[in-house]
Structures are given as C-alpha cells and as structure tokens.
Write a protein that holds these residues in place. Structure first.
Motif, PDB file in Angstrom:
ATOM      1  N   ARG A 240      19.331 -50.974 -13.088  1.00 22.63           N
ATOM      2  CA  ARG A 240      19.391 -52.357 -12.607  1.00 22.63           C
ATOM      3  C   ARG A 240      20.721 -52.709 -11.942  1.00 22.63           C
ATOM      4  N   SER A 241      21.665 -51.792 -11.941  1.00 21.38           N
ATOM      5  CA  SER A 241      23.000 -52.119 -11.425  1.00 21.38           C
ATOM      6  C   SER A 241      23.431 -51.149 -10.330  1.00 21.38           C
ATOM      7  N   ILE A 242      22.548 -50.885  -9.402  1.00 17.10           N
ATOM      8  CA  ILE A 242      22.905 -50.045  -8.254  1.00 17.10           C
ATOM      9  C   ILE A 242      23.858 -50.819  -7.364  1.00 17.10           C
ATOM     10  N   PRO A 243      24.948 -50.230  -6.906  1.00 20.48           N
ATOM     11  CA  PRO A 243      25.912 -50.961  -6.069  1.00 20.48           C
ATOM     12  C   PRO A 243      25.253 -51.544  -4.826  1.00 20.48           C
ATOM     13  N   PRO A 244      25.532 -52.802  -4.483  1.00 18.07           N
ATOM     14  CA  PRO A 244      24.920 -53.430  -3.308  1.00 18.07           C
ATOM     15  C   PRO A 244      25.185 -52.681  -2.010  1.00 18.07           C
ATOM     16  N   ALA A 245      26.324 -51.980  -1.917  1.00 18.72           N
ATOM     17  CA  ALA A 245      26.619 -51.255  -0.687  1.00 18.72           C
ATOM     18  C   ALA A 245      25.571 -50.175  -0.401  1.00 18.72           C
ATOM     19  N   GLN A 246      24.930 -49.662  -1.446  1.00 16.42           N
ATOM     20  CA  GLN A 246      23.907 -48.645  -1.251  1.00 16.42           C
ATOM     21  C   GLN A 246      22.526 -49.239  -0.974  1.00 16.42           C
ATOM     22  N   LEU A 247      22.414 -50.552  -0.994  1.00 21.30           N
ATOM     23  CA  LEU A 247      21.119 -51.214  -0.802  1.00 21.30           C
ATOM     24  C   LEU A 247      21.043 -51.974   0.514  1.00 21.30           C
ATOM     25  N   GLN A 248      21.989 -51.759   1.404  1.00 18.39           N
ATOM     26  CA  GLN A 248      21.921 -52.410   2.706  1.00 18.39           C
ATOM     27  C   GLN A 248      20.708 -51.905   3.480  1.00 18.39           C
ATOM     28  N   GLU A 249      20.117 -52.777   4.237  1.00 20.87           N
ATOM     29  CA  GLU A 249      18.783 -52.532   4.769  1.00 20.87           C
ATOM     30  C   GLU A 249      18.676 -51.268   5.617  1.00 20.87           C
ATOM     31  N   ASP A 250      19.574 -51.054   6.570  1.00 25.67           N
ATOM     32  CA  ASP A 250      19.431 -49.909   7.471  1.00 25.67           C
ATOM     33  C   ASP A 250      19.558 -48.568   6.754  1.00 25.67           C
ATOM     34  N   PRO A 251      20.665 -48.275   6.058  1.00 22.62           N
ATOM     35  CA  PRO A 251      20.760 -46.965   5.387  1.00 22.62           C
ATOM     36  C   PRO A 251      19.746 -46.805   4.265  1.00 22.62           C
ATOM     37  N   PHE A 252      19.455 -47.888   3.566  1.00 22.27           N
ATOM     38  CA  PHE A 252      18.499 -47.788   2.463  1.00 22.27           C
ATOM     39  C   PHE A 252      17.098 -47.460   2.971  1.00 22.27           C
ATOM     40  N   MET A 253      16.632 -48.165   4.004  1.00 24.98           N
ATOM     41  CA  MET A 253      15.287 -47.921   4.516  1.00 24.98           C
ATOM     42  C   MET A 253      15.170 -46.549   5.167  1.00 24.98           C
ATOM     43  N   ALA A 254      16.268 -46.036   5.732  1.00 25.85           N
ATOM     44  CA  ALA A 254      16.226 -44.674   6.270  1.00 25.85           C
ATOM     45  C   ALA A 254      15.947 -43.665   5.161  1.00 25.85           C
ATOM     46  N   GLN A 255      16.540 -43.874   3.982  1.00 23.95           N
ATOM     47  CA  GLN A 255      16.263 -42.991   2.853  1.00 23.95           C
ATOM     48  C   GLN A 255      14.842 -43.178   2.326  1.00 23.95           C
ATOM     49  N   VAL A 256      14.364 -44.408   2.330  1.00 27.58           N
ATOM     50  CA  VAL A 256      13.005 -44.673   1.851  1.00 27.58           C
ATOM     51  C   VAL A 256      11.973 -43.931   2.686  1.00 27.58           C
ATOM     52  N   HIS A 257      12.100 -44.011   3.996  1.00 27.56           N
ATOM     53  CA  HIS A 257      11.109 -43.381   4.868  1.00 27.56           C
ATOM     54  C   HIS A 257      11.226 -41.858   4.883  1.00 27.56           C
ATOM     55  N   ALA A 258      12.298 -41.321   4.315  1.00 24.54           N
ATOM     56  CA  ALA A 258      12.465 -39.871   4.244  1.00 24.54           C
ATOM     57  C   ALA A 258      11.874 -39.264   2.983  1.00 24.54           C
ATOM     58  N   VAL A 259      11.387 -40.088   2.052  1.00 22.45           N
ATOM     59  CA  VAL A 259      10.804 -39.567   0.816  1.00 22.45           C
ATOM     60  C   VAL A 259       9.469 -38.905   1.126  1.00 22.45           C
ATOM     61  N   ALA A 260       9.283 -37.704   0.619  1.00 19.44           N
ATOM     62  CA  ALA A 260       8.094 -36.901   0.939  1.00 19.44           C
ATOM     63  C   ALA A 260       6.935 -37.257   0.012  1.00 19.44           C
ATOM     64  N   VAL A 261       6.401 -38.454   0.164  1.00 22.43           N
ATOM     65  CA  VAL A 261       5.203 -38.889  -0.551  1.00 22.43           C
ATOM     66  C   VAL A 261       4.227 -39.419   0.486  1.00 22.43           C
ATOM     67  N   SER A 262       3.153 -38.698   0.699  1.00 25.77           N
ATOM     68  CA  SER A 262       2.152 -39.092   1.680  1.00 25.77           C
ATOM     69  C   SER A 262       1.005 -39.815   0.985  1.00 25.77           C
ATOM     70  N   GLU A 263       0.133 -40.396   1.783  1.00 27.83           N
ATOM     71  CA  GLU A 263      -1.042 -41.074   1.233  1.00 27.83           C
ATOM     72  C   GLU A 263      -1.962 -40.092   0.530  1.00 27.83           C
ATOM     73  N   ARG A 264      -2.062 -38.891   1.065  1.00 22.73           N
ATOM     74  CA  ARG A 264      -2.897 -37.874   0.419  1.00 22.73           C
ATOM     75  C   ARG A 264      -2.333 -37.484  -0.937  1.00 22.73           C
TER      76      ARG A 264
END
Length: 372
Positions: free
Chosen positions: A244-268
């Motif tokens: 619950r206490s991840i530093p806000p600097a790591q949650l900024q929208e651009d770098p954070f969403m780039a990591q999100v879309h790189a996660v290898a979880v597909s719909e299948r």
C-alpha cells in the motif's frame, strides 16, 4: 528501473506501440477544470485544449490527438469494424481529457444501451451498467463469487510470472483476497494517483479485465520485486503495508502504464487460467455457477455483440396448444309440482325423455284425472 526490481515481467508480444505514448493530460498538475465533473457525471469532460497546465504535452500535440479521436468517434461503426487495433493503440496512449465523456460510452457500449432506453438515465449511469454486466459480471453480487475466482487466477499468474514474490506472500500468509478486492472492485481509484487511474480506465474500457490483472501484477512487482524489499517485510502486516505504500514517483502515468502494457498476460492466458481455477473451486464449492466466457474482453467484443443483437430477427411466437379443463356439471333444479295433477307427474316421470316437440296427452276418464 526494471533491472533494479529483480523480477521482470516479460513483455507481451502485442504491446510494441507504447514507446511513443504521450500520456493523457495530467489532471494532477493541471488547473481546476480538469477535476470538474460535467453534466453527465464524467470528471474532466469540460476541459479545453487551451487550459493545458505545466507538465503536459504541447498544445499542438494535444490538438492533433483530439482531432484523431473526433474523427474516429464521428464514424464509430466504421472505426470499430476496420480499425479496432488503432483504437486500442490510441487508448493506450491516453484519451484526451476533453473527450473522455464522449469516448468512454462508445468504447463500453453505454451509448448503445442508452439509445435502447431513451428518456431514462444519462452517459455515466450506463457506463456503470456495462461494467457490472459485461466487464466485471459477478463482482458486485451478494457472494462476490467472481472476485473470489479472479483472486485465485491472480495468484496463479503471479506464481508463473514472479515466483519469488509468490513464495514470499505464501510464507507470510498474504492471500490475494487481502489486497486484491480493494484494487479490482474500485478499479484502483482508492490506490493510485488520479491521472494514472484515468489512463487505466482508458485501457480498461478498450481491452477489458486483463488490464486490471496487468496493473495488479505491476504493483506487486514494484512493491516486492527485490530481495531487499522482501527482507524488509518479515510478517503479514509489513507485507500489506509495503503493497500500500509504493512511492508516488513510481506511479506516474507514463512510466507506470508503459510497464503495465509490457506484462505478458493475454486474454487467452486469462481464459485458460480462469477455467482451471474454476474447476478447482467447484470441487470445494459446488454451488458456484460462474461462466468466465460471459465476460466480454473489451470494446471490440462488446461492439460485435451489439451489432449482432441489432441484426438479429425478432423472435417468432411459437404456437401453443391450450387445453381447458372440463366444465363442472351444473346442479339439477327440483321440478315444480305446485298446481299439477298426479297423473301428469306420474306420466312424465315414467316416460323416457326424447328429443323433439312434446306430444299432447290423451284424455283419460280415469279417476286419476281428478285434481287434488
């Protein structure tokens, strides 16, 4: 940053278009109108391109992005039929703030639902209806069966992608139901910065629930990805606090969403793991009646379902055979004997009843003709 976190989530093969992401207009750094709800209930819908604040993309780039979205939404059926992949890419880059109130109802199918129910509720209510019925069915029921299933799915995916983190959580007794419902039920609105939440919703309306799994896996990796982080959490409470206490600097929208879309979880992957975990849950809880295939994977599937419903011919009424119960016999009335001769009564009672007109009685000189 990724190398310093120890365990990396492999990049998905269909997420190669995020390097040019400009990000959406940052509502955290922008002026007041970006946080204002419009008359339909959307936040940020009344902002104008000229109101861009510090830390946001140049106004010219914002205008270009807005023009792309205006063009796509003006011919939405054509766009979704031929250019659905482009819509996904643009959603990952971020929908312009001034156009979210227009784009979200189109992406989730709320505009079509409202057209079927005119003069009722306006564009935000029907977005909520679509989320509950098509994106997250079973999440908000009395037993929350779907969130229980997704918690097991999340734990299984975490064990495959981040085995060290998964082992640490198991050793400390931190099950997914201790932290996942707060993330998924509220779509991360209580856990992440507001601008990042909006970017998550842009992708969520476009690609469905797999975005929530990717966000959750990214958060766990940011919180417990290194050996030092796990060593600093010797117990259950410390581990939950770290999540619950991840530093806000790591949650900024651009770098954070780039990591999100790189996660290898597909719909299948998600569908396969959901069926596996559902079979395990039904062994201990046979009353579960979930159907993971009923959950539609984002905007293209919802668009196709609505198009199919619109072209489906109306159901023809099947003829039915109706059998009525037999009528109850009516009670017989007692004959009227007042003022009649005994001979006539005796003759009518003995003679069989025949159809046709009654015959006149023959005259009789018997003493029975005497009236009483």
């Amino acid at each position: 940053m990724a190398a310093a976190l120890g365990e990396d989530l492999a990049q998905a093969p269909d997420t190669q278009d995020d390097s040019s992401s400009l990000g959406s207009d940052s509502e955290l750094n922008g002026p007041g109108p970006y946080r204002r709800a419009d008359r339909h209930g959307f936040i940020g819908g009344g902002a104008k391109p000229s109101e861009a604040g510090p830390g946001q993309p140049p106004l010219e780039l914002i205008r270009q992005r807005e023009m792309k979205w205006v063009e796509m939404t003006s011919h939405w059926e054509k766009t979704m039929s031929r250019r659905a992949k482009k819509v996904k890419i643009q959603c990952r880059k971020g929908i312009p703030t001034a156009l979210r109130a227009r784009c979200w109802p189109l992406l989730c199918g709320a505009q079509g639902r409202q057209a079927q129910n005119p003069n009722t509720y306006q564009e935000a209510f029907w977005c909520l209806v679509q989320i509950c019925e098509f994106y997250l069915p079973g999440y908000y029921g009395p037993h929350m069966e779907a969130i229980r299933l997704d918690a097991e799915v999340f734990s299984a995916l975490l064990g495959k992608l981040c085995p060290r983190i998964h082992k640490h959580l198991q050793q400390q007794g931190v099950g997914p139901l201790l932290y996942l419902p707060e993330w998924f039920l509220c779509l991360f609105t209580r856990s992440l910065p507001f601008a990042t939440v909006l970017r998550i919703w842009d992708a969520f309306f476009s690609e469905g629930v797999k975005v929530l799994f990717r966000v959750g896996l990214t958060l766990v990796r940011l919180a417990l990805g290194t050996a030092e982080q796990r060593k600093a959490c010797p117990g259950l409470l410390e581990t939950l606090e770290m999540l619950r206490s991840i530093p806000p600097a790591q949650l900024q929208e651009d770098p954070f969403m780039a990591q999100v879309h790189a996660v290898a979880v597909s719909e299948r992957d998600l569908q396969r793991e959901s069926l596996t975990q559902l079979a395990k849950l039904q062994k201990t809880s046979p009353e579960l009646q979930l159907r993971p295939k009923d959950r539609l994977p984002g905007a293209p599937a919802i668009f196709e379902a609505q198009q199919l419903a619109a072209t489906k011919p109306p159901d023809l009424e099947v003829p039915r055979i109706v059998v009525h119960p037999p009528e109850e016999p009516r009670p017989r009335k007692k004959p009227q004997t007042r003022g009649k001769t005994f001979h006539g009564m005796l003759t009518r009672s003995r003679s069989p009843q025949t159809d046709g007109p009654s015959r006149p009685h023959r005259a009789s000189s018997s003493f029975l003709d005497t009236r009483f």
